[in-house]
Design a protein around this motif. Structure first.
Motif, PDB file in Angstrom:
ATOM      1  N   SER A  35       0.809  -1.220   0.000  1.00 17.49           N
ATOM      2  CA  SER A  35       0.000   0.000   0.000  1.00 17.49           C
ATOM      3  C   SER A  35       0.845   1.275   0.000  1.00 17.49           C
ATOM      4  CB  SER A  35      -0.957  -0.003   1.191  1.00 17.49           C
ATOM      5  OG  SER A  35      -0.242  -0.023   2.402  1.00 17.49           O
ATOM      6  N   ILE A  36       2.161   1.148   0.130  1.00 19.32           N
ATOM      7  CA  ILE A  36       3.052   2.301   0.045  1.00 19.32           C
ATOM      8  C   ILE A  36       3.267   2.621  -1.435  1.00 19.32           C
ATOM      9  CG2 ILE A  36       5.396   3.149   0.482  1.00 19.32           C
ATOM     10  CD1 ILE A  36       5.409   1.332   2.982  1.00 19.32           C
ATOM     11  N   THR A  37       2.986   3.857  -1.800  1.00 18.06           N
ATOM     12  CA  THR A  37       3.081   4.239  -3.211  1.00 18.06           C
ATOM     13  C   THR A  37       4.484   4.749  -3.557  1.00 18.06           C
ATOM     14  OG1 THR A  37       2.418   6.534  -2.835  1.00 18.06           O
ATOM     15  CG2 THR A  37       0.651   4.916  -3.190  1.00 18.06           C
ATOM     16  N   THR A  38       4.789   4.710  -4.836  1.00 15.91           N
ATOM     17  CA  THR A  38       6.072   5.241  -5.289  1.00 15.91           C
ATOM     18  C   THR A  38       6.138   6.744  -5.043  1.00 15.91           C
ATOM     19  OG1 THR A  38       5.197   5.411  -7.534  1.00 15.91           O
ATOM     20  CG2 THR A  38       6.505   3.472  -7.013  1.00 15.91           C
ATOM     21  N   ASP A  39       5.000   7.418  -5.123  1.00 18.47           N
ATOM     22  CA  ASP A  39       4.953   8.853  -4.863  1.00 18.47           C
ATOM     23  C   ASP A  39       5.338   9.159  -3.413  1.00 18.47           C
ATOM     24  OD1 ASP A  39       4.417  11.534  -5.785  1.00 18.47           O
ATOM     25  OD2 ASP A  39       2.623  11.487  -4.527  1.00 18.47           O
ATOM     26  N   GLU A  40       4.866   8.343  -2.485  1.00 18.23           N
ATOM     27  CA  GLU A  40       5.226   8.541  -1.075  1.00 18.23           C
ATOM     28  C   GLU A  40       6.728   8.351  -0.862  1.00 18.23           C
ATOM     29  OE1 GLU A  40       1.606   7.068   1.665  1.00 18.23           O
ATOM     30  OE2 GLU A  40       2.321   5.568   0.230  1.00 18.23           O
ATOM     31  N   VAL A  41       7.290   7.348  -1.504  1.00 16.29           N
ATOM     32  CA  VAL A  41       8.724   7.090  -1.382  1.00 16.29           C
ATOM     33  C   VAL A  41       9.511   8.227  -2.027  1.00 16.29           C
ATOM     34  CG1 VAL A  41      10.605   5.525  -2.032  1.00 16.29           C
ATOM     35  CG2 VAL A  41       8.401   4.600  -1.273  1.00 16.29           C
ATOM     36  N   PHE A  42       9.087   8.661  -3.195  1.00 17.49           N
ATOM     37  CA  PHE A  42       9.755   9.748  -3.903  1.00 17.49           C
ATOM     38  C   PHE A  42       9.775  11.018  -3.057  1.00 17.49           C
ATOM     39  CE2 PHE A  42       9.784  13.247  -7.020  1.00 17.49           C
ATOM     40  CZ  PHE A  42      10.971  12.951  -7.668  1.00 17.49           C
ATOM     41  N   LYS A  43       8.639  11.365  -2.449  1.00 19.36           N
ATOM     42  CA  LYS A  43       8.571  12.557  -1.598  1.00 19.36           C
ATOM     43  C   LYS A  43       9.488  12.429  -0.393  1.00 19.36           C
ATOM     44  CE  LYS A  43       3.938  13.985  -2.920  1.00 19.36           C
ATOM     45  NZ  LYS A  43       2.530  14.099  -2.512  1.00 19.36           N
ATOM     46  N   ALA A  44       9.556  11.239   0.197  1.00 21.88           N
ATOM     47  CA  ALA A  44      10.430  11.032   1.352  1.00 21.88           C
ATOM     48  C   ALA A  44      11.897  11.158   0.957  1.00 21.88           C
ATOM     49  CB  ALA A  44      10.158   9.661   1.979  1.00 21.88           C
ATOM     50  N   VAL A  45      12.252  10.626  -0.194  1.00 26.36           N
ATOM     51  CA  VAL A  45      13.639  10.717  -0.677  1.00 26.36           C
ATOM     52  C   VAL A  45      14.000  12.175  -0.965  1.00 26.36           C
ATOM     53  CG1 VAL A  45      15.191  10.107  -2.580  1.00 26.36           C
ATOM     54  CG2 VAL A  45      13.730   8.362  -1.551  1.00 26.36           C
ATOM     55  N   ARG A  46      13.099  12.891  -1.612  1.00 22.14           N
ATOM     56  CA  ARG A  46      13.358  14.313  -1.898  1.00 22.14           C
ATOM     57  C   ARG A  46      13.538  15.107  -0.610  1.00 22.14           C
ATOM     58  NH1 ARG A  46      10.312  16.978  -6.813  1.00 22.14           N
ATOM     59  NH2 ARG A  46      11.700  18.594  -6.078  1.00 22.14           N
ATOM     60  N   ALA A  47      12.727  14.821   0.404  1.00 26.50           N
ATOM     61  CA  ALA A  47      12.861  15.515   1.687  1.00 26.50           C
ATOM     62  C   ALA A  47      14.220  15.218   2.318  1.00 26.50           C
ATOM     63  CB  ALA A  47      11.733  15.110   2.630  1.00 26.50           C
ATOM     64  N   GLN A  48      14.685  13.993   2.210  1.00 25.58           N
ATOM     65  CA  GLN A  48      15.995  13.636   2.752  1.00 25.58           C
ATOM     66  C   GLN A  48      17.104  14.342   1.994  1.00 25.58           C
ATOM     67  OE1 GLN A  48      15.421  12.641   5.775  1.00 25.58           O
ATOM     68  NE2 GLN A  48      16.820  10.936   5.664  1.00 25.58           N
ATOM     69  N   ILE A  49      16.981  14.449   0.689  1.00 25.65           N
ATOM     70  CA  ILE A  49      17.992  15.147  -0.109  1.00 25.65           C
ATOM     71  C   ILE A  49      18.064  16.611   0.301  1.00 25.65           C
ATOM     72  CG2 ILE A  49      18.535  15.959  -2.446  1.00 25.65           C
ATOM     73  CD1 ILE A  49      17.473  13.210  -3.435  1.00 25.65           C
ATOM     74  N   VAL A  50      16.921  17.240   0.467  1.00 25.64           N
ATOM     75  CA  VAL A  50      16.889  18.637   0.902  1.00 25.64           C
ATOM     76  C   VAL A  50      17.554  18.772   2.269  1.00 25.64           C
ATOM     77  CG1 VAL A  50      15.356  20.506   1.664  1.00 25.64           C
ATOM     78  CG2 VAL A  50      14.884  19.280  -0.458  1.00 25.64           C
ATOM     79  N   TYR A  51      17.231  17.866   3.184  1.00 24.71           N
ATOM     80  CA  TYR A  51      17.822  17.908   4.524  1.00 24.71           C
ATOM     81  C   TYR A  51      19.348  17.759   4.458  1.00 24.71           C
ATOM     82  CZ  TYR A  51      19.491  16.304   8.997  1.00 24.71           C
ATOM     83  OH  TYR A  51      20.224  16.152  10.134  1.00 24.71           O
ATOM     84  N   ILE A  52      19.829  16.807   3.671  1.00 25.10           N
ATOM     85  CA  ILE A  52      21.277  16.572   3.565  1.00 25.10           C
ATOM     86  C   ILE A  52      21.974  17.785   2.961  1.00 25.10           C
ATOM     87  CG2 ILE A  52      23.030  15.194   2.363  1.00 25.10           C
ATOM     88  CD1 ILE A  52      21.067  12.787   2.766  1.00 25.10           C
ATOM     89  N   ARG A  53      21.380  18.375   1.930  1.00 22.64           N
ATOM     90  CA  ARG A  53      21.981  19.560   1.307  1.00 22.64           C
ATOM     91  C   ARG A  53      22.049  20.718   2.287  1.00 22.64           C
ATOM     92  NH1 ARG A  53      19.371  19.323  -4.738  1.00 22.64           N
ATOM     93  NH2 ARG A  53      20.825  17.770  -5.523  1.00 22.64           N
ATOM     94  N   GLN A  54      21.002  20.925   3.054  1.00 25.53           N
ATOM     95  CA  GLN A  54      21.003  22.000   4.050  1.00 25.53           C
ATOM     96  C   GLN A  54      22.051  21.736   5.121  1.00 25.53           C
ATOM     97  OE1 GLN A  54      16.932  22.058   5.324  1.00 25.53           O
ATOM     98  NE2 GLN A  54      16.299  23.429   3.680  1.00 25.53           N
ATOM     99  N   LYS A  55      22.149  20.502   5.531  1.00 22.65           N
ATOM    100  CA  LYS A  55      23.130  20.123   6.556  1.00 22.65           C
ATOM    101  C   LYS A  55      24.553  20.376   6.054  1.00 22.65           C
ATOM    102  CE  LYS A  55      24.385  16.080   9.275  1.00 22.65           C
ATOM    103  NZ  LYS A  55      24.092  14.656   9.501  1.00 22.65           N
ATOM    104  N   ARG A  56      24.812  20.041   4.801  1.00 26.05           N
ATOM    105  CA  ARG A  56      26.146  20.254   4.228  1.00 26.05           C
ATOM    106  C   ARG A  56      26.469  21.735   4.106  1.00 26.05           C
ATOM    107  NH1 ARG A  56      26.828  15.635  -0.409  1.00 26.05           N
ATOM    108  NH2 ARG A  56      27.070  13.909   1.049  1.00 26.05           N
ATOM    109  N   LYS A  57      25.477  22.554   3.741  1.00 24.64           N
ATOM    110  CA  LYS A  57      25.703  23.991   3.641  1.00 24.64           C
ATOM    111  C   LYS A  57      26.035  24.580   5.002  1.00 24.64           C
ATOM    112  CE  LYS A  57      22.924  24.973  -0.425  1.00 24.64           C
ATOM    113  NZ  LYS A  57      21.715  25.648  -0.925  1.00 24.64           N
ATOM    114  N   ILE A  58      25.371  24.106   6.031  1.00 27.94           N
ATOM    115  CA  ILE A  58      25.627  24.593   7.389  1.00 27.94           C
ATOM    116  C   ILE A  58      27.044  24.254   7.813  1.00 27.94           C
ATOM    117  CG2 ILE A  58      25.026  24.246   9.819  1.00 27.94           C
ATOM    118  CD1 ILE A  58      22.086  23.915   8.847  1.00 27.94           C
ATOM    119  N   LYS A  59      27.522  23.074   7.444  1.00 30.57           N
ATOM    120  CA  LYS A  59      28.880  22.652   7.814  1.00 30.57           C
ATOM    121  C   LYS A  59      29.943  23.277   6.914  1.00 30.57           C
ATOM    122  CE  LYS A  59      27.873  18.234   9.970  1.00 30.57           C
ATOM    123  NZ  LYS A  59      28.152  16.810   9.967  1.00 30.57           N
ATOM    124  N   GLY A  60      29.507  24.004   5.869  1.00 36.64           N
ATOM    125  CA  GLY A  60      30.464  24.671   4.993  1.00 36.64           C
ATOM    126  C   GLY A  60      31.016  23.788   3.893  1.00 36.64           C
TER     127      GLY A  60
END
Length: 83
Positions: A35-60
């Motif tokens: 019952s887990i859709t590909t759209d749900e997984v895609f959104k979760a992956v995109r959110a993680q990518i955004v989080y990782i990019r923000q984290k890397r920018k903070i660390k310089g």
């Protein structure tokens, strides 16, 4: 169980079903997974990518520099590959 989140920023996609949470490794139905859709997984992956990019920018750290190095290595490997 091995399928629990390990880190504080891990993402869990789950469905609230009458049988959940069962934590069984073997199941006849797998409705919880199906019952887990590909759209749900895609959104979760995109959110993680955004989080990782923000984290890397903070660390310089620069994401572009790291990616350029990897792509450069990949391009060299493709040129030397004989198929």
């Amino acid at each position: 169980p091995l399928w629990l989140p390990f880190g504080k920023h891990d993402v869990v996609i789950k469905k609230e079903l009458p049988c959940s949470p069962c934590n069984r490794a073997i199941c006849k139905y797998h409705e919880c997974m199906e019952s887990i859709t590909t759209d749900e997984v895609f959104k979760a992956v995109r959110a993680q990518i955004v989080y990782i990019r923000q984290k890397r920018k903070i660390k310089g750290r620069s994401i572009e520099k790291k990616n350029t190095g990897v792509l450069g290595l990949h391009e060299k490997t493709k040129k030397n590959h004989r198929c």
